[in-house]
Write an enzyme that holds these catalytic residues in place. Structure first.
Site, PDB file in Angstrom:
ATOM      1  N   SER A 297      45.918 112.842  -5.265  1.00 57.63           N
ATOM      2  CA  SER A 297      45.249 111.534  -5.231  1.00 57.63           C
ATOM      3  C   SER A 297      43.978 111.486  -4.389  1.00 57.63           C
ATOM      4  O   SER A 297      43.298 110.454  -4.379  1.00 57.63           O
ATOM      5  CB  SER A 297      46.221 110.465  -4.728  1.00 57.63           C
ATOM      6  OG  SER A 297      47.146 110.134  -5.734  1.00 57.63           O
TER       7      SER A 297
ATOM      8  N   LYS B  29      40.859 110.187  -5.994  1.00 55.93           N
ATOM      9  CA  LYS B  29      40.458 108.778  -6.046  1.00 55.93           C
ATOM     10  C   LYS B  29      39.247 108.460  -5.167  1.00 55.93           C
ATOM     11  O   LYS B  29      38.658 107.387  -5.292  1.00 55.93           O
ATOM     12  CB  LYS B  29      41.652 107.899  -5.676  1.00 55.93           C
ATOM     13  CG  LYS B  29      42.740 107.947  -6.742  1.00 55.93           C
ATOM     14  CD  LYS B  29      44.086 107.443  -6.263  1.00 55.93           C
ATOM     15  CE  LYS B  29      45.124 107.598  -7.370  1.00 55.93           C
ATOM     16  NZ  LYS B  29      46.502 107.482  -6.897  1.00 55.93           N
TER      17      LYS B  29
ATOM     18  N   SER C 106      47.234 103.843  -3.316  1.00 57.88           N
ATOM     19  CA  SER C 106      47.114 105.026  -4.180  1.00 57.88           C
ATOM     20  C   SER C 106      47.578 104.730  -5.602  1.00 57.88           C
ATOM     21  O   SER C 106      48.263 105.542  -6.250  1.00 57.88           O
ATOM     22  CB  SER C 106      47.917 106.205  -3.607  1.00 57.88           C
ATOM     23  OG  SER C 106      47.447 107.420  -4.144  1.00 57.88           O
TER      24      SER C 106
END
Length: 376
Positions: free
Chosen positions: A61, A64, A116
């Site tokens: 993640s 991101k 997230s």
């Protein structure tokens, strides 16, 4: 710069200090539980420590970070977004979005970075790119622009996918770029929020990044975990002269590893001022402008992170074109000021134009031509 070097040398000679470090100042040992790691100085880009930082790895993640950059640069925080069926159904970590729900891009970004949310990532990609595939193209284009040449994005959320990878060094570059954006910085440093500039949110969000609570002056950035990537963390810590950016990939203890990287940087490096903000470094010829010259100057005070044994051996050099073309605006980047140690560039800083230079019009050109004839 020359005066500074002479001063340093004089002090060393007067104190009778050898070039060997005292025991208390010797380079601090560091032991990490991550497969790959790096800590850099945000503003110079200097690598202060690295471990396998050039190896391509999945990054979960932490992907991101780039998703947020694209959204901030291409979208508007007040944009209203309708959550699609695809976004609501994506697996993994979630911001709790529902199909058909309407919320602002700003709220989606907080859901993306604090919780997230993979659902938020898809919703953002569809809104900004028109499709997820086009958004991924935008992510890869931005990576090249930033200089992250060993990075390949296949998703906007970071779930394991063939060909989705980065390196710790590239991820540090991407983050250093992102942290220059004030809105990005505000989002990733937020611990809890339920409303923003776009109004009251549909729900409240709390930050799952424990690093913000563990380390003094921490102001981001992003956690990540998948089966393929392991536990990952990108961390940022403010200090008097800027920020340390840490990246930890595939770690058994990402929190401790990031803390160790910060301690290492603080112990082994001092920030030495080599130029002041607005200091003139070079005069450049302007082609086709109302002014014949422009001055390249430093954008900010320049503090270089150096180890004790490096200080008397650094040199600086300005890299700019021999001629620049009008029009030029004050603050335009003209080139770079590079700092060398042992023949290698260890840090780079932009130099900017000190003035506006408008392009000459036809009348100006005719007048100059006649003036040159009269001088003959």
């Amino acid at each position: 710069m020359k005066k500074y070097m002479l001063t340093v040398l004089f002090i060393i000679l007067m104190l009778g200090t050898s070039f060997k470090l005292d025991k208390k100042d010797q380079i601090k040992k560091i032991q990490l539980q991550s497969y790959s790691a790096i800590v850099i100085d945000q503003y110079s880009g200097r690598i202060l420590y690295s471990k396998n930082s050039d190896i391509k790895l999945p990054m979960a993640s932490t992907t991101k970070i780039m998703t947020t950059i694209i959204a901030l640069e291409k979208g508007n925080l007040n944009d209203m977004v309708i959550v699609s069926k695809r976004a609501a159904a994506v697996g993994g970590s979630s911001a709790g979005l529902k199909e058909g729900e309407k919320l602002t891009l700003e709220e989606l970004l907080y859901g993306l970075m604090l919780r997230s949310g993979n659902d938020a990532a898809i919703a953002i990609a569809e809104h900004i790119g028109g499709s997820v595939d086009r958004f991924i193209e935008m992510m890869n284009e931005k990576a090249i622009e930033i200089g992250a040449y060993n990075t390949s994005f296949k998703t906007p959320h970071g779930l394991d996918a063939d060909g989705h990878y980065t390196t710790a060094e590239d991820l540090a570059k991407i983050t250093a770029y992102a942290m220059k954006n004030e809105v990005f910085n505000k989002i990733v440093s937020t611990r809890e929020i339920s409303s923003g500039v776009s109004g009251k949110f549909n729900r409240s969000y709390s930050n799952i990044n424990k690093f913000l609570y563990r380390v003094e002056n921490a102001d981001g950035v992003k956690t990540g975990y998948t089966g393929g990537a392991g536990r990952c963390l990108v961390a940022s810590v403010k200090h008097e002269y800027g920020r340390f950016i840490c990246v930890v990939l595939n770690s058994a203890d990402r929190w401790r590893d990031a803390e160790e990287l910060v301690k290492y940087a603080k112990h082994n490096y001092k920030f030495i001022k080599v130029y002041s903000k607005g200091e003139q470094v070079k005069s450049l010829r302007v082609f086709g402008g109302k002014s014949k010259y422009v001055i390249a100057e430093t954008e900010e005070d320049i503090y270089v992170p150096l180890r004790d044994e490096e200080m008397q051996y650094i040199r600086t050099e300005v890299f700019v074109p021999s001629v620049v073309f009008s029009p030029i605006r004050r603050g335009d980047i003209l080139g770079n000021l590079a700092v060398f140690y042992d023949g290698n560039i260890i840090a780079k800083y932009p130099v900017i134009s000190d003035r506006d230079v408008d392009r000459k019009n036809l009348i100006n050109t005719i007048r100059e031509t006649f003036r040159s004839f009269s001088l003959d």
